[in-house]
Design an enzyme around this catalytic site. Sequence first.
Site, short mmCIF file in Angstrom:
data_model
loop_
_atom_site.label_atom_id
_atom_site.label_comp_id
_atom_site.label_asym_id
_atom_site.label_seq_id
_atom_site.Cartn_x
_atom_site.Cartn_y
_atom_site.Cartn_z
N HIS A 1 0.61 -1.21 -0.10
CA HIS A 1 0.02 -0.07 -0.12
C HIS A 1 1.03 1.12 0.12
CE1 HIS A 1 -2.73 2.44 2.39
NE2 HIS A 1 -3.25 2.78 1.25
N ARG A 2 0.80 2.02 -0.91
CA ARG A 2 1.52 3.02 -1.28
C ARG A 2 3.01 2.66 -1.19
NH1 ARG A 2 -1.14 7.33 3.02
NH2 ARG A 2 -3.28 6.60 2.85
N GLU B 1 0.14 -0.69 -4.66
CA GLU B 1 -0.77 0.34 -4.79
C GLU B 1 -0.20 1.51 -4.83
OE1 GLU B 1 -4.00 2.85 -3.04
OE2 GLU B 1 -2.15 2.48 -2.32
N ASP C 1 -1.17 5.97 -5.64
CA ASP C 1 -2.20 7.04 -5.58
C ASP C 1 -1.62 8.29 -6.64
OD1 ASP C 1 -3.74 6.38 -3.27
OD2 ASP C 1 -2.07 6.79 -2.42
N HIS D 1 -0.16 10.98 -2.32
CA HIS D 1 -1.72 10.44 -1.80
C HIS D 1 -2.42 11.73 -1.57
CE1 HIS D 1 -4.69 9.65 1.40
NE2 HIS D 1 -4.41 8.58 0.78
N GLU E 1 -4.52 3.96 -8.20
CA GLU E 1 -5.77 4.77 -7.47
C GLU E 1 -5.78 6.02 -8.03
OE1 GLU E 1 -6.55 5.17 -3.21
OE2 GLU E 1 -8.22 6.46 -3.61
N LYS F 1 -7.05 9.51 -7.89
CA LYS F 1 -7.45 10.32 -6.63
C LYS F 1 -8.33 11.73 -7.03
CE LYS F 1 -5.98 8.74 -2.77
NZ LYS F 1 -6.94 8.09 -1.79
N ASP G 1 0.35 -2.08 4.37
CA ASP G 1 1.61 -1.16 4.80
C ASP G 1 2.83 -2.02 4.72
OD1 ASP G 1 -0.28 1.11 4.31
OD2 ASP G 1 -0.39 1.41 6.55
O1 G3P Z 1 -6.69 1.57 -2.40
C1 G3P Z 1 -7.09 1.45 -1.03
C2 G3P Z 1 -6.55 2.53 -0.17
O2 G3P Z 1 -5.44 3.10 -0.65
C3 G3P Z 1 -7.46 3.55 -0.23
O3 G3P Z 1 -7.36 4.58 0.76
O4 G3P Z 1 -6.44 6.68 1.66
O5 G3P Z 1 -5.08 4.88 1.46
O6 G3P Z 1 -5.56 5.94 -0.48
P1 G3P Z 1 -6.27 5.50 0.91
CA CA Z 2 -4.73 4.54 -2.21
#
Ligand code: G3P
Ligand code: CA
Length: 240
Positions: A10-11, A37, A39, A52, A112, A114, A234
């Site tokens: 995640h990120r 993943e 953003d 993000h 993702e 945004k 994460d």
């Molecule tokens: O893609 C799942 C998650 O990343 C969505 O929330 O705020 O972490 O971008 P956020």
């Molecule tokens: Ca995200």
Amino acid sequence: MNDQPIIFAHRGASGTHPENTMAAFKAALELGAGGIELDVQMTKDGELVIIHDETVNRTTNGQGAIEEMTAKQVKSLDAGSWFHEKFSGEKVPTLDQFFTWASKNKLQINIELKTNKVPYHGIEQLLLEIIEKHRMKGRVIVSSFNINSLKHIIELDPYIAVAGLVWKTPQDAVTIAKQLGLTALHTQVPFALSEYGQEAVNSGMLLRLYTINEVEEWEKVKKCGIPVEGIITDYPERFC
Ligand code: G3P
Ligand code: CA
């Protein structure tokens, strides 16, 4: 499917590295993640950058809204020092730079968009052009909380993988997903374990869960028996 979900960092490996930087993405690969993943936001001169928030304030040494900054301005910032001084000099990557690296490995890439706060005009078309330029279509999943962005992507390219992002447990998420023809939902654990999670699976959709950071939480999900195709975490090292 349930025992071996794809692990999406995640990120990037953001538990141990500054989120959405090349350091975090490279660490994810080294730690054995199957996917990343990230953003995407758009600068005022039309460059897709990986960050993000809608501003650079939290994760760089700069200040300002990305939609009001040029790519050159965003790229000049330090995106690592806020996390730890050893990451000083890390930059906000452009999606183009990221793909130049990612096209040499086999990771799945969840992008993702945004667009839920700033309706970046033309971002969907631009995204598809960059994916095409790097021939990454087969490895990319586009997700967004913004239904209009998802619709736009599907209109522009009905063959690209698109996932709906679901926050909390809304009653109409699966209905909307069916109307859009989505094949996957990215949800939190309570949604997946609710009647709606089961309905999504019964409708043929894949579930990927965000953000699972504790192995114990994943073990609980497994016990419930709902099929999960991916975990977004994460800490990919805890699941790989
Ligand atoms: O893609 C799942 C998650 O990343 C969505 O929330 O705020 O972490 O971008 P956020
Ligand atoms: Ca995200």
